[in-house]
Scaffold this motif. Structure first.
Motif, PDB file in Angstrom:
ATOM      1  N   THR A 250       0.846  -1.190   0.000  1.00  0.00           N
ATOM      2  CA  THR A 250       0.000   0.000   0.000  1.00  0.00           C
ATOM      3  C   THR A 250       0.880   1.237   0.000  1.00  0.00           C
ATOM      4  OG1 THR A 250      -0.169  -0.031   2.410  1.00  0.00           O
ATOM      5  CG2 THR A 250      -1.897  -1.171   1.191  1.00  0.00           C
ATOM      6  N   MET A 251       0.417   2.256  -0.719  1.00  0.00           N
ATOM      7  CA  MET A 251       1.192   3.485  -0.865  1.00  0.00           C
ATOM      8  C   MET A 251       0.355   4.714  -0.498  1.00  0.00           C
ATOM      9  SD  MET A 251       3.189   2.420  -4.384  1.00  0.00           S
ATOM     10  CE  MET A 251       1.675   2.237  -5.328  1.00  0.00           C
ATOM     11  N   GLY A 252      -0.580   4.533   0.434  1.00  0.00           N
ATOM     12  CA  GLY A 252      -1.406   5.652   0.876  1.00  0.00           C
ATOM     13  C   GLY A 252      -2.166   6.267  -0.282  1.00  0.00           C
ATOM     14  N   PRO A 253      -2.111   7.585  -0.415  1.00  0.00           N
ATOM     15  CA  PRO A 253      -2.867   8.246  -1.482  1.00  0.00           C
ATOM     16  C   PRO A 253      -2.358   7.918  -2.886  1.00  0.00           C
ATOM     17  CG  PRO A 253      -1.610   9.849  -0.193  1.00  0.00           C
ATOM     18  CD  PRO A 253      -1.447   8.520   0.470  1.00  0.00           C
ATOM     19  N   ALA A 254      -1.194   7.281  -2.996  1.00  0.00           N
ATOM     20  CA  ALA A 254      -0.662   6.889  -4.306  1.00  0.00           C
ATOM     21  C   ALA A 254      -1.206   5.543  -4.770  1.00  0.00           C
ATOM     22  CB  ALA A 254       0.861   6.848  -4.266  1.00  0.00           C
ATOM     23  N   GLY A 255      -2.025   4.882  -3.947  1.00  0.00           N
ATOM     24  CA  GLY A 255      -2.656   3.638  -4.377  1.00  0.00           C
ATOM     25  C   GLY A 255      -2.001   2.398  -3.820  1.00  0.00           C
ATOM     26  N   VAL A 256      -2.060   1.340  -4.608  1.00  0.00           N
ATOM     27  CA  VAL A 256      -1.565   0.039  -4.165  1.00  0.00           C
ATOM     28  C   VAL A 256      -0.856  -0.661  -5.327  1.00  0.00           C
ATOM     29  CG1 VAL A 256      -3.793  -1.086  -4.640  1.00  0.00           C
ATOM     30  CG2 VAL A 256      -2.226  -2.115  -3.029  1.00  0.00           C
ATOM     31  N   LEU A 257       0.228  -1.342  -5.015  1.00  0.00           N
ATOM     32  CA  LEU A 257       0.971  -2.142  -5.989  1.00  0.00           C
ATOM     33  C   LEU A 257       0.802  -3.594  -5.592  1.00  0.00           C
ATOM     34  CD1 LEU A 257       3.001  -2.309  -8.353  1.00  0.00           C
ATOM     35  CD2 LEU A 257       4.811  -2.224  -6.640  1.00  0.00           C
ATOM     36  N   CYS A 258       0.370  -4.424  -6.532  1.00  0.00           N
ATOM     37  CA  CYS A 258       0.112  -5.838  -6.264  1.00  0.00           C
ATOM     38  C   CYS A 258       0.840  -6.681  -7.299  1.00  0.00           C
ATOM     39  CB  CYS A 258      -1.381  -6.141  -6.376  1.00  0.00           C
ATOM     40  SG  CYS A 258      -2.410  -5.132  -5.322  1.00  0.00           S
ATOM     41  N   ALA A 259       1.378  -7.809  -6.851  1.00  0.00           N
ATOM     42  CA  ALA A 259       2.087  -8.690  -7.773  1.00  0.00           C
ATOM     43  C   ALA A 259       1.848 -10.134  -7.389  1.00  0.00           C
ATOM     44  CB  ALA A 259       3.585  -8.387  -7.757  1.00  0.00           C
ATOM     45  N   SER A 260       1.761 -10.968  -8.406  1.00  0.00           N
ATOM     46  CA  SER A 260       1.718 -12.417  -8.257  1.00  0.00           C
ATOM     47  C   SER A 260       2.537 -12.977  -9.410  1.00  0.00           C
ATOM     48  CB  SER A 260       0.270 -12.928  -8.328  1.00  0.00           C
ATOM     49  OG  SER A 260      -0.245 -12.803  -9.640  1.00  0.00           O
ATOM     50  N   ALA A 261       2.652 -14.282  -9.483  1.00  0.00           N
ATOM     51  CA  ALA A 261       3.393 -14.882 -10.590  1.00  0.00           C
ATOM     52  C   ALA A 261       2.720 -14.583 -11.929  1.00  0.00           C
ATOM     53  CB  ALA A 261       3.507 -16.395 -10.380  1.00  0.00           C
ATOM     54  N   GLU A 262       1.400 -14.389 -11.906  1.00  0.00           N
ATOM     55  CA  GLU A 262       0.639 -14.172 -13.129  1.00  0.00           C
ATOM     56  C   GLU A 262       0.526 -12.722 -13.565  1.00  0.00           C
ATOM     57  OE1 GLU A 262      -0.807 -16.031 -10.468  1.00  0.00           O
ATOM     58  OE2 GLU A 262       0.096 -17.824 -11.351  1.00  0.00           O
ATOM     59  N   GLU A 263       0.537 -11.797 -12.600  1.00  0.00           N
ATOM     60  CA  GLU A 263       0.307 -10.401 -12.978  1.00  0.00           C
ATOM     61  C   GLU A 263       0.886  -9.435 -11.955  1.00  0.00           C
ATOM     62  OE1 GLU A 263      -3.870  -9.075 -12.765  1.00  0.00           O
ATOM     63  OE2 GLU A 263      -4.273 -10.820 -11.520  1.00  0.00           O
ATOM     64  N   THR A 264       1.150  -8.236 -12.449  1.00  0.00           N
ATOM     65  CA  THR A 264       1.530  -7.121 -11.600  1.00  0.00           C
ATOM     66  C   THR A 264       0.615  -5.972 -11.964  1.00  0.00           C
ATOM     67  OG1 THR A 264       3.840  -7.814 -11.520  1.00  0.00           O
ATOM     68  CG2 THR A 264       3.387  -5.515 -10.997  1.00  0.00           C
ATOM     69  N   LEU A 265       0.050  -5.328 -10.959  1.00  0.00           N
ATOM     70  CA  LEU A 265      -0.850  -4.225 -11.238  1.00  0.00           C
ATOM     71  C   LEU A 265      -0.706  -3.141 -10.197  1.00  0.00           C
ATOM     72  CD1 LEU A 265      -3.866  -4.572  -9.382  1.00  0.00           C
ATOM     73  CD2 LEU A 265      -3.506  -6.731 -10.553  1.00  0.00           C
ATOM     74  N   ARG A 266      -1.037  -1.950 -10.617  1.00  0.00           N
ATOM     75  CA  ARG A 266      -1.043  -0.798  -9.716  1.00  0.00           C
ATOM     76  C   ARG A 266      -2.404  -0.149  -9.832  1.00  0.00           C
ATOM     77  NH1 ARG A 266       2.612   4.660  -9.655  1.00  0.00           N
ATOM     78  NH2 ARG A 266       1.663   5.471  -7.756  1.00  0.00           N
ATOM     79  N   LEU A 267      -3.056   0.000  -8.705  1.00  0.00           N
ATOM     80  CA  LEU A 267      -4.366   0.632  -8.681  1.00  0.00           C
ATOM     81  C   LEU A 267      -4.263   1.981  -7.979  1.00  0.00           C
ATOM     82  CD1 LEU A 267      -6.637  -2.345  -7.549  1.00  0.00           C
ATOM     83  CD2 LEU A 267      -6.335  -1.465  -9.858  1.00  0.00           C
ATOM     84  N   PRO A 268      -4.948   2.986  -8.507  1.00  0.00           N
ATOM     85  CA  PRO A 268      -4.957   4.267  -7.798  1.00  0.00           C
ATOM     86  C   PRO A 268      -5.782   4.144  -6.519  1.00  0.00           C
ATOM     87  CG  PRO A 268      -6.482   4.316  -9.644  1.00  0.00           C
ATOM     88  CD  PRO A 268      -5.744   3.002  -9.716  1.00  0.00           C
ATOM     89  N   ALA A 269      -5.527   5.009  -5.583  1.00  0.00           N
ATOM     90  CA  ALA A 269      -6.338   5.034  -4.365  1.00  0.00           C
ATOM     91  C   ALA A 269      -7.732   5.537  -4.717  1.00  0.00           C
ATOM     92  CB  ALA A 269      -5.698   5.950  -3.329  1.00  0.00           C
ATOM     93  N   PRO A 270      -8.758   4.906  -4.173  1.00  0.00           N
ATOM     94  CA  PRO A 270     -10.110   5.400  -4.426  1.00  0.00           C
ATOM     95  C   PRO A 270     -10.312   6.769  -3.779  1.00  0.00           C
ATOM     96  CG  PRO A 270     -10.163   3.423  -3.029  1.00  0.00           C
ATOM     97  CD  PRO A 270      -8.740   3.732  -3.326  1.00  0.00           C
ATOM     98  N   GLN A 271     -11.228   7.537  -4.321  1.00  0.00           N
ATOM     99  CA  GLN A 271     -11.574   8.821  -3.736  1.00  0.00           C
ATOM    100  C   GLN A 271     -12.178   8.596  -2.358  1.00  0.00           C
ATOM    101  OE1 GLN A 271     -11.007  11.934  -5.090  1.00  0.00           O
ATOM    102  NE2 GLN A 271      -9.838  10.787  -6.614  1.00  0.00           N
ATOM    103  N   ALA A 272     -11.731   9.371  -1.400  1.00  0.00           N
ATOM    104  CA  ALA A 272     -12.270   9.251  -0.048  1.00  0.00           C
ATOM    105  C   ALA A 272     -12.152  10.595   0.655  1.00  0.00           C
ATOM    106  CB  ALA A 272     -11.515   8.179   0.744  1.00  0.00           C
ATOM    107  N   GLY A 273     -13.206  10.957   1.354  1.00  0.00           N
ATOM    108  CA  GLY A 273     -13.173  12.146   2.199  1.00  0.00           C
ATOM    109  C   GLY A 273     -12.587  11.740   3.543  1.00  0.00           C
ATOM    110  N   VAL A 274     -11.318  11.966   3.727  1.00  0.00           N
ATOM    111  CA  VAL A 274     -10.616  11.459   4.907  1.00  0.00           C
ATOM    112  C   VAL A 274     -11.103  12.159   6.178  1.00  0.00           C
ATOM    113  CG1 VAL A 274      -8.380  11.133   6.010  1.00  0.00           C
ATOM    114  CG2 VAL A 274      -8.604  10.857   3.536  1.00  0.00           C
ATOM    115  N   VAL A 275     -11.597  11.348   7.112  1.00  0.00           N
ATOM    116  CA  VAL A 275     -12.033  11.819   8.419  1.00  0.00           C
ATOM    117  C   VAL A 275     -11.086  11.307   9.499  1.00  0.00           C
ATOM    118  CG1 VAL A 275     -13.897  11.707  10.135  1.00  0.00           C
ATOM    119  CG2 VAL A 275     -14.456  11.947   7.701  1.00  0.00           C
ATOM    120  N   ASN A 276     -10.690  10.041   9.388  1.00  0.00           N
ATOM    121  CA  ASN A 276      -9.830   9.415  10.386  1.00  0.00           C
ATOM    122  C   ASN A 276      -9.033   8.310   9.691  1.00  0.00           C
ATOM    123  OD1 ASN A 276      -8.643   8.221  12.622  1.00  0.00           O
ATOM    124  ND2 ASN A 276     -10.565   7.670  13.613  1.00  0.00           N
TER     125      ASN A 276
END
Length: 98
Positions: A12-38
């Motif tokens: 996890t990369m906070g507001p930069a999203g998430v990096l995921c990898a397996s033997a089959e694939e590598t992907l990077r997803l952006p962080a979803p929009q969220a109104g940060v309260v806590n």
């Protein structure tokens, strides 16, 4: 980490999203929009989402998205454990973000 035997790697990369990898694939997803309260509990919610997705047999990409949306819901909640989290709420957020 994959070369040492890990089946999945999720960073996890906070507001930069998430990096995921397996033997089959590598992907990077952006962080979803969220109104940060806590921010307290968001990482725990993400980890719970990954564990639940793996236990449920979800596709790896869906696990990353599921966990990210679960974390976003938690970020928008005043409490550490958000009382409004349901599977339906996470699915609705996933659909709305597509």
């Amino acid at each position: 980490l994959l070369e040492t035997g890990a089946r999945y790697v999720v960073v996890t990369m906070g507001p930069a999203g998430v990096l995921c990898a397996s033997a089959e694939e590598t992907l990077r997803l952006p962080a979803p929009q969220a109104g940060v309260v806590n921010v307290t509990g968001a990482g725990d919610a993400f980890t719970a989402g990954v564990a639940w997705g793996l236990a449920s047999g979800m596709a790896f990409h869906d696990i990353a998205e599921w966990a990210s949306q679960l974390s976003a819901i938690t970020l928008e909640c005043e409490r550490t454990v958000c009382e409004t989290i349901t599977a339906d709420a996470v699915c609705e957020r996933m659909e709305a973000s597509r």
